[in-house]
Design a protein around this motif. Structure first.
Motif, short mmCIF file in Angstrom:
data_model
loop_
_atom_site.label_atom_id
_atom_site.label_comp_id
_atom_site.label_asym_id
_atom_site.label_seq_id
_atom_site.Cartn_x
_atom_site.Cartn_y
_atom_site.Cartn_z
N TYR A 98 0.81 -1.21 0.00
CA TYR A 98 0.00 0.00 0.00
C TYR A 98 0.85 1.27 0.00
CZ TYR A 98 -4.22 2.70 1.17
OH TYR A 98 -5.27 3.57 1.16
N SER A 99 1.98 1.25 0.69
CA SER A 99 2.78 2.47 0.83
C SER A 99 3.32 2.95 -0.51
CB SER A 99 3.93 2.25 1.82
OG SER A 99 4.80 1.23 1.36
N GLY A 100 3.84 2.03 -1.32
CA GLY A 100 4.35 2.41 -2.63
C GLY A 100 3.26 2.91 -3.55
N LEU A 101 2.10 2.25 -3.51
CA LEU A 101 0.99 2.67 -4.36
C LEU A 101 0.47 4.04 -3.94
CD1 LEU A 101 -0.99 -0.68 -4.73
CD2 LEU A 101 0.47 0.43 -6.42
N LEU A 102 0.51 4.33 -2.66
CA LEU A 102 0.07 5.65 -2.20
C LEU A 102 0.93 6.75 -2.79
CD1 LEU A 102 -0.89 5.30 1.58
CD2 LEU A 102 -2.35 6.08 -0.29
N ARG A 103 2.24 6.51 -2.87
CA ARG A 103 3.11 7.52 -3.46
C ARG A 103 2.79 7.71 -4.94
NH1 ARG A 103 7.03 6.70 0.27
NH2 ARG A 103 7.63 4.67 -0.58
N MET A 104 2.55 6.60 -5.64
CA MET A 104 2.16 6.69 -7.05
C MET A 104 0.84 7.44 -7.19
SD MET A 104 4.59 5.09 -8.68
CE MET A 104 5.63 3.63 -8.83
N SER A 105 -0.10 7.12 -6.30
CA SER A 105 -1.41 7.76 -6.32
C SER A 105 -1.30 9.26 -6.06
CB SER A 105 -2.32 7.11 -5.27
OG SER A 105 -3.53 7.79 -5.15
N ASP A 106 -0.48 9.61 -5.09
CA ASP A 106 -0.27 11.04 -4.79
C ASP A 106 0.27 11.77 -6.02
OD1 ASP A 106 -1.12 10.68 -2.22
OD2 ASP A 106 0.88 10.61 -1.34
N LEU A 107 1.18 11.12 -6.71
CA LEU A 107 1.79 11.74 -7.89
C LEU A 107 0.73 11.99 -8.97
CD1 LEU A 107 4.31 12.70 -9.37
CD2 LEU A 107 4.74 10.33 -10.06
N ILE A 108 -0.14 10.99 -9.20
CA ILE A 108 -1.20 11.15 -10.21
C ILE A 108 -2.19 12.23 -9.79
CG2 ILE A 108 -3.16 9.99 -11.30
CD1 ILE A 108 -1.56 7.40 -11.14
N ALA A 109 -2.52 12.25 -8.50
CA ALA A 109 -3.48 13.24 -8.01
C ALA A 109 -2.92 14.66 -8.13
CB ALA A 109 -3.84 12.94 -6.56
N LEU A 110 -1.62 14.80 -7.87
CA LEU A 110 -0.99 16.12 -7.93
C LEU A 110 -0.74 16.58 -9.36
CD1 LEU A 110 1.58 15.61 -5.03
CD2 LEU A 110 -0.26 17.32 -5.04
N GLN A 111 -0.43 15.61 -10.24
CA GLN A 111 -0.09 15.94 -11.62
C GLN A 111 -0.84 15.00 -12.57
OE1 GLN A 111 1.87 18.48 -12.57
NE2 GLN A 111 2.42 19.09 -10.49
N PRO A 112 -2.17 15.17 -12.71
CA PRO A 112 -2.97 14.23 -13.51
C PRO A 112 -2.59 14.19 -14.99
CG PRO A 112 -4.26 16.17 -12.90
CD PRO A 112 -3.00 16.23 -12.11
N ASN A 113 -1.94 15.23 -15.49
CA ASN A 113 -1.56 15.25 -16.90
C ASN A 113 -0.12 14.80 -17.15
OD1 ASN A 113 -4.10 16.30 -17.72
ND2 ASN A 113 -3.44 18.35 -17.08
N LEU A 114 0.54 14.39 -16.08
CA LEU A 114 1.94 13.97 -16.19
C LEU A 114 2.02 12.60 -16.86
CD1 LEU A 114 4.73 15.04 -15.33
CD2 LEU A 114 4.51 13.69 -13.25
N GLU A 115 2.87 12.48 -17.86
CA GLU A 115 3.03 11.21 -18.57
C GLU A 115 4.32 10.53 -18.11
OE1 GLU A 115 0.89 9.78 -20.53
OE2 GLU A 115 -0.54 11.44 -20.48
N ILE A 116 4.21 9.72 -17.07
CA ILE A 116 5.35 8.95 -16.55
C ILE A 116 4.92 7.49 -16.47
CG2 ILE A 116 6.89 8.55 -14.59
CD1 ILE A 116 6.65 11.41 -13.80
N ASN A 117 5.78 6.60 -16.93
CA ASN A 117 5.50 5.17 -16.79
C ASN A 117 5.78 4.76 -15.35
OD1 ASN A 117 4.91 4.96 -19.53
ND2 ASN A 117 7.04 4.57 -20.06
N LEU A 118 4.78 4.19 -14.69
CA LEU A 118 4.89 3.82 -13.29
C LEU A 118 4.94 2.30 -13.15
CD1 LEU A 118 2.12 6.20 -11.85
CD2 LEU A 118 4.56 6.68 -12.14
N TYR A 119 5.80 1.82 -12.25
CA TYR A 119 5.93 0.38 -12.05
C TYR A 119 6.08 0.05 -10.57
CZ TYR A 119 7.02 0.67 -17.02
OH TYR A 119 6.97 0.94 -18.36
N LEU A 120 5.37 -0.97 -10.13
CA LEU A 120 5.56 -1.51 -8.79
C LEU A 120 6.29 -2.84 -8.95
CD1 LEU A 120 4.54 -0.89 -5.77
CD2 LEU A 120 3.18 -2.92 -6.14
N VAL A 121 7.44 -2.96 -8.30
CA VAL A 121 8.27 -4.16 -8.41
C VAL A 121 8.20 -4.91 -7.08
CG1 VAL A 121 10.53 -5.06 -9.10
CG2 VAL A 121 9.78 -2.81 -9.92
N ALA A 122 7.78 -6.17 -7.13
CA ALA A 122 7.58 -6.93 -5.89
C ALA A 122 7.80 -8.41 -6.17
CB ALA A 122 6.17 -6.69 -5.35
N PRO A 123 8.02 -9.21 -5.11
CA PRO A 123 8.19 -10.66 -5.30
C PRO A 123 6.96 -11.28 -5.97
CG PRO A 123 8.83 -10.02 -3.08
CD PRO A 123 8.16 -8.83 -3.70
#
Length: 378
Positions: free
Chosen positions: A285-310
């Motif tokens: 949840y913590s990593g996704l929250l950071r990604m979510s915050d980024l999208i909420a703050l910059q909805p038009n930002l075009e960045i490829n986002l990845y969550l890397v986990a086992p």
């Protein structure tokens, strides 16, 4: 003229469909108008989410009055019992491991022409039934038939066959399917046992691989401010070539603080082209929250986002990424954030190093590794 339609299943609902006689396929009430367009003789092409395999073809006989509880989810709500039903006759039915892999269709079908289309396959797989273009339908049907005639078992992850219950909500005037993890999902006991066996340097190791790879690709790289002093096998993060000490100051303060704490960034000039959050022992949840915050703050930002986990946490990743708080963003997180397993990443990095091709790579290769989740509609 025969039309071809997408029919979505999970591994669980595919088994339940077959166990119930394989003569009734059901859809959510919200798809009633679309189902009404399906004619006798049309063909439903069956796709299992999670493992991403095409596994069957069903001929439509007509509307069904069957009211059995075919799909044995503990939630008995109408939406999860797929109350809009069609009588069908199986033409082809495959066991999941013998299905046609979606990855084999790249460049051959309209909704998967290039690796970047894996980000939700242009929205095509978000609900069923959905009508396929004639050429797409014919090709998929032929490949399923070929798989039946020449069966080849593929290795699949059993955890990806399980159903993850989804719920319909209204957001922004439209209905969306979301998941709500149970309380014990925050860190279930069996997951604790698995995580205890993971070396605590896993996060650092994966972080180093991503930083080193990005650098060798000719990109500038950034590591989270609180991780700058780390090292892996005596290789300090700060000594990695093309490691930058400051991020471009093109964002407001809130966005800047959010970005600075993301585990790894790849940059081309002043543009951030990929962001990675690595979750090994911490809450997904913590990593996704950071990604979510980024999208909420910059909805038009075009960045490829990845969550890397086992890989053993992929089920957990799916449950979390489809939470309402993420799915109801202007850009649902599930459509812009891909999941990459440790194993897939390390295997790819090893091959790249062996071939010495890092400097020739385009960052879009990540979309060949990433998996994008959606709440299954069937």
């Amino acid at each position: 003229m025969v039309n071809y339609w997408l029919d979505l299943f999970t591994g669980t609902t595919w088994d339940e469909f077959r166990n119930a006689g394989a003569n009734v396929s059901g859809f959510r009430e919200s798809r009633k108008n679309t189902v009404a367009k399906i004619a006798k003789g049309d063909i439903l092409l069956c796709y299992i989410t999670g493992i991403m395999h095409w596994v069957g073809a069903l001929e439509v006989i007509g509307p069904s009055n069957d009211v059995r509880k075919i799909w044995q989810d503990s939630d008995t709500s109408e939406s999860l019992q797929f109350s809009i039903r069609l009588e069908v006759k199986p033409i082809i039915m495959l066991d999941p491991e013998f299905g046609v892999q979606m990855k084999d269709l790249e460049g051959k079908i309209s909704f998967y022409m290039e690796p970047s289309d894996r980000r939700g396959f242009k929205g095509f797989l978000r609900a069923s039934p959905t009508k396929l273009k004639e050429d797409d339908g014919k090709l998929i049907y032929e490949l399923i038939r070929e798989a039946e005639n020449n069966p080849i078992a593929k290795k699949i992850d059993p955890s990806k066959l399980k159903r993850i219950p989804s719920y319909m909500i209204k957001s922004g005037g439209e209905k969306k399917a979301v998941t709500v993890p149970d309380a014990e999902d925050e860190m279930p006991s069996n997951e604790c046992k698995i995580i205890k066996n993971i070396d605590y340097t896993d996060h650092t190791r994966i972080q180093y691989y991503l930083l080193d790879l990005g650098s060798k690709m000719g990109l500038n790289v950034w590591v989270a401010k609180n991780d700058r002093s780390k090292s892996f096998k005596n290789n300090s993060f700060e000594s990695i070539p093309r490691m930058i000490n400051e991020l471009p100051t093109q964002f407001n303060e809130a966005t800047q603080k959010t970005i600075e704490l993301i585990d790894v960034l790849w940059l081309k000039g002043n543009s951030i082209i990929a962001a990675f959050e690595i979750e090994s022992t911490t809450s997904i949840y913590s990593g996704l929250l950071r990604m979510s915050d980024l999208i909420a703050l910059q909805p038009n930002l075009e960045i490829n986002l990845y969550l890397v986990a086992p890989e053993q946490r992929s089920d957990k990743v799916k449950k979390e990424i489809l939470r309402p708080t993420f799915e109801c963003l202007a850009k649902p997180l599930s459509t812009v954030c891909g999941y990459i397993s440790f194993h897939e990443l390390e295997d790819k990095v090893s091959k790249i190093q062996d071939l010495g091709i890092a400097s020739y790579l385009n960052p879009s290769f990540l979309d060949e590794l990433a998996e994008y989740f959606n709440a299954a509609e069937d």
